[in-house]
Design a protein around this motif. Sequence first.
Motif, PDB file in Angstrom:
ATOM      1  N   THR A  94     -72.630  16.709  16.127  1.00  0.00           N
ATOM      2  CA  THR A  94     -72.981  16.956  14.911  1.00  0.00           C
ATOM      3  C   THR A  94     -73.997  17.380  14.050  1.00  0.00           C
ATOM      4  O   THR A  94     -75.086  16.717  14.636  1.00  0.00           O
ATOM      5  N   GLU A 100     -68.269  24.837  15.788  1.00  0.00           N
ATOM      6  CA  GLU A 100     -68.436  23.776  16.589  1.00  0.00           C
ATOM      7  C   GLU A 100     -69.514  24.292  17.805  1.00  0.00           C
ATOM      8  O   GLU A 100     -70.231  25.170  17.744  1.00  0.00           O
ATOM      9  N   GLU A 117     -68.973  14.244  21.273  1.00  0.00           N
ATOM     10  CA  GLU A 117     -68.848  14.960  19.944  1.00  0.00           C
ATOM     11  C   GLU A 117     -70.494  15.210  19.441  1.00  0.00           C
ATOM     12  O   GLU A 117     -71.292  14.260  19.506  1.00  0.00           O
TER      13      GLU A 117
END
Lengths: 138, 138
Positions: A105, A38, A103
């Motif tokens: 990505t 992550e 988030e």
Amino acid sequence: MKATSYSRPELIALLRRHGVAPTHQRLEIAHVLFGRCEHLAADQILTLVNERHAETSKATVYNTLNLFRDRGLIREVIVDPKRVFYDPNTQPHHHLYNIDTGEITDIGAEVLAVSGLPELPPGMVTEGVDIIVRIRAL
Amino acid sequence: MKATSYSRPELIALLRRHGVAPTHQRLEIAHVLFGRCEHLAADQILTLVNERHAETSKATVYNTLNLFRDRGLIREVIVDPKRVFYDPNTQPHHHLYNIDTGEITDIGAEVLAVSGLPELPPGMVTEGVDIIVRIRAL
DNA sequence: CCAAAGATTGGACTTTGTCTAATTCCGGAA
DNA sequence: TTCCGGAATTAGACAAAGTCCAATCTTTGG
């Protein structure tokens, strides 16, 4: 984004290969960074590292992240003015940033291509090209 | 990057067009932002606005910058984790960032093309694509 | 095993930005 | 023009991310 979790000897070798002495705290931090894949901020890393027993200080987390960054073990991701995120993926790639949830990505650099980069003034070199695609729920 | 300096009535019209009531302080801040064509951080704006007589508070500068940003008068540029810069140019464009000096330069969106943007999950929209070319002296 | 070099630490400090409650300003109606 | 209510501004307290420092503890090469 491989899910491979490094073993302790592998982490030690990884740090050594980058000229970083493998102390206990650094291994803990490396474990957190490379274990999950992550994008983590310093405060999250501090929490994760101290989940079982408090054993690593705030100063050490910041020192270590800066060291890892300088030695090319990790990359800084600057998308949120509030905090820096650290990315264990040092391959060239870009980011999708969900501005609602925060988030982040990865987008492989193979996928995304940029053309028309301007020529630089003499004596200047490109350190990197960051592309951030900001998305949100409709 | 036009060098045009807006006249006071022009600034008033500009704010009104974006639904912003033209108060004294907001005009001062708009003057600083649109007068020169640089990328300024909040603290620089605070200093510039109060150069002659101290007349605008820190809170107002932050309030106003957030308001201008929400109303589409200016854009945030996030390249430096230490502070947000504000860009009076709201046309689509990207940035060249000198990591040694902190200098930010625009790159027109016509010049730079990106291909291979990934499809978004359903219900998601792209808010914007930011490209930052980080450069430094050799 | 020892000493020097290097790493870690708590806590004070800095910086950027937000919040709040009190005051001031502004524009429209009479 | 004056008055009023909502909007804007303000000082200063506060919050969060990150840095710095001097004292202490580890590590490691010999």
